[in-house]
Write a protein that holds these residues in place. Structure first.
Motif, mmCIF file in Angstrom:
data_model
loop_
_atom_site.group_PDB
_atom_site.id
_atom_site.type_symbol
_atom_site.label_atom_id
_atom_site.label_comp_id
_atom_site.label_asym_id
_atom_site.label_seq_id
_atom_site.Cartn_x
_atom_site.Cartn_y
_atom_site.Cartn_z
ATOM 1 N N GLU B 78 0.848 -1.191 0.000
ATOM 2 C CA GLU B 78 0.000 0.000 0.000
ATOM 3 C C GLU B 78 0.875 1.229 0.000
ATOM 4 O O GLU B 78 1.940 1.261 0.593
ATOM 5 N N LYS B 79 0.397 2.219 -0.680
ATOM 6 C CA LYS B 79 1.123 3.481 -0.711
ATOM 7 C C LYS B 79 0.919 4.164 0.629
ATOM 8 O O LYS B 79 -0.203 4.426 1.045
ATOM 9 N N MET B 80 2.012 4.425 1.316
ATOM 10 C CA MET B 80 1.856 4.992 2.649
ATOM 11 C C MET B 80 1.613 6.488 2.600
ATOM 12 O O MET B 80 1.171 7.056 3.571
ATOM 13 N N ASP B 83 5.155 11.075 4.824
ATOM 14 C CA ASP B 83 5.627 10.638 6.124
ATOM 15 C C ASP B 83 5.248 11.688 7.142
ATOM 16 O O ASP B 83 5.822 12.766 7.195
#
Lengths: 109, 244
Positions: B78-80, B83
Motif C-alpha cells: 500500500e502506498k503509505m 511521512d
C-alpha cells in the motif's frame, strides 16, 4: 548549453533575472550560495523550533525547558527534541507523563 | 494547580485526539535498510517497503544501486503517502483561521506594567501553546480591563517619560509623564508596552490588532466568551525580590 541550465534554474525569479542570462547568472549563483548556507542553517532552525515548542509544552505543566531537559538527562531518557516536540503537540497525555516523571525526580510532584 | 497555560491545555486536549495516530515512540522509523540487511530476506515473514540501496564496487559510477523491493507473491504494497511521523508538523493556512483563536481577558488592576506586558505578548504570539509556530498567527485575542490601575514601581509614576513627535518636524516633540498619560489615555500605556515586545514586522502589527485594552471594568466582547486568566497571570507576575 550552460546558459539553458542557468535559465532553467532561474525559474520564478523576479524581473529580468528569469529571462536575461547576465542577470540570471548572478542571481542563480547567489541562490546556490544561499541554498548551501541554509542547508546548515535548517538544522539549527528546526532545533530552535523544537525547543520553543517543548518549552511551551512544559510550561503548560509547570516546568521550564531547562528543568525539564535536566530531569530527562538525570532519568536517562534519551528522546531527542524533535520527538519530544511532536509528543508535546500531538500526544499531550504522553508528554504529561514525561513531565510528571521529571517532577517526581525533582520532588515537586 | 492552575498553570499559566492551562487554557491551552484544555482547548488542545479536546482537539488533539481527532487526527493523531497513537505514536508514542522514541526513535524514528528506520528509513531504508542498511546494506547489510538488504541481502537477507526471510521469505514471507516481513515485507520491506521502499527502495534499498546496495553498495557496488568500483571507483566510477554510482556508489550504490537501488535494489528492487522483494515482495512475495500475491502481496500488494500500500502506498503509505507522506511521512507524517518523521517530519515536524507546521500548521497550514486554515489552522490560523480567526474562528479558532481563543479569547482571553485579564484584569490589570494592581499588576506591574512590564511584567504584565511580557505575558500578554506571549499570549498574543501563541507562545503559550505547544503548537507554537513563530511565523504564523496562532495567538489568542487578549482583552485587558482596568488598564488605568496598572502600577509601576519606584519613581516611575512621576518620572517615566512618554515622548512623541507630533508633526514629524524638529521642535515638535511632546513629553508627558506616566501619571499625566495615565490620567489622559491609560490604554496607550499598556498598548505601547506590549507593542514594544511584539515583533516589528507585518505579523507583529497583525498580532497587535488582537490586543484590546479598555479603561474601566467593562468590555464589549462578551459575545466572544473570553476566559478570565487573571489568576494565572498574577501567579507569573512576580518581582525578583519575591522570587523564592
Amino acid at each position: 548549453m550552460h546558459k539553458d541550465k542557468i535559465l532553467a534554474m532561474a525559474k520564478g525569479f523576479r524581473g529580468r533575472a528569469k529571462n536575461c542570462i547576465t542577470v540570471a547568472r548572478n542571481r542563480v549563483e547567489k541562490a546556490l550560495q544561499y541554498a548551501t548556507r541554509d542547508r546548515q542553517q535548517k538544522k539549527r532552525d528546526f532545533r530552535e523550533l523544537w525547543i520553543q515548542r517543548i518549552n511551551a509544552g512544559a510550561r503548560e505543566h509547570g516546568l521550564k525547558y531547562s528543568e525539564f531537559i535536566h530531569g530527562l538527562k538525570e532519568e536517562n531518557i534519551n528522546m531527542n527534541r524533535k520527538m519530544l516536540s511532536e509528543l508535546a503537540m500531538n500526544e499531550p497525555y504522553s508528554f504529561k507523563a514525561l513531565v510528571d516523571q521529571v517532577k517526581r525526580m525533582k520532588g515537586i510532584l | 494547580d492552575p498553570s499559566f497555560y492551562s487554557l491551552a491545555t484544555m482547548a488542545f486536549a479536546m482537539s488533539a485526539s481527532a487526527a493523531s495516530a497513537s505514536f508514542v515512540g522514541s526513535a524514528p522509523a528506520a528509513r531504508g535498510a542498511s546494506s547489510a540487511r538488504a541481502a537477507s530476506f526471510n521469505g514471507g515473514a516481513s515485507v520491506r517497503v521502499g527502495p534499498v540501496r546496495l553498495p557496488v564496487g568500483g571507483k566510477r559510477g554510482a556508489a550504490t544501486v537501488t535494489a528492487k523491493v522483494m515482495v512475495p507473491e500475491g502481496v500488494t504494497l500500500e502506498k503509505m503517502g507522506k511521512d507524517i511521523f518523521n517530519t515536524t508538523y507546521y500548521p497550514k493556512g486554515e489552522d490560523t483561521d480567526n474562528s479558532r483563536r481563543p479569547w482571553v481577558v485579564i484584569d490589570a488592576a494592581g499588576l506591574r506594567l512590564g511584567r504584565l506586558s511580557t505575558l500578554v505578548a506571549t499570549y498574543l504570539r501563541g507562545g503559550n501553546v505547544a503548537t507554537h509556530s513563530p511565523s504564523m498567527n496562532m495567538g489568542t485575542y487578549v482583552v485587558i480591563i482596568n488598564s488605568e490601575k496598572v502600577v509601576v514601581s519606584g519613581k516611575k509614576f512621576e518620572e517615566k517619560l512618554y515622548r512623541r513627535h507630533e508633526t514629524g518636524r524638529p521642535g515638535s516633540m511632546k513629553i508627558e509623564q506616566f501619571n499625566m498619560l495615565q490620567a489622559r489615555l491609560p490604554e496607550r500605556i499598556v498598548e505601547r508596552a506590549v507593542r514594544g515586545m511584539l515583533p516589528k514586522n507585518r505579523l507583529g502589527r497583525e498580532l497587535f490588532t488582537q490586543l484590546k485594552v479598555y479603561k474601566g471594568s467593562e468590555h464589549p466582547h462578551a459575545a466572544q466568551g473570553p476566559v478570565d486568566v487573571t489568576a494565572e497571570v498574577k501567579a507569573n507576575c512576580y518581582s525578583s525580590s519575591m522570587k523564592k
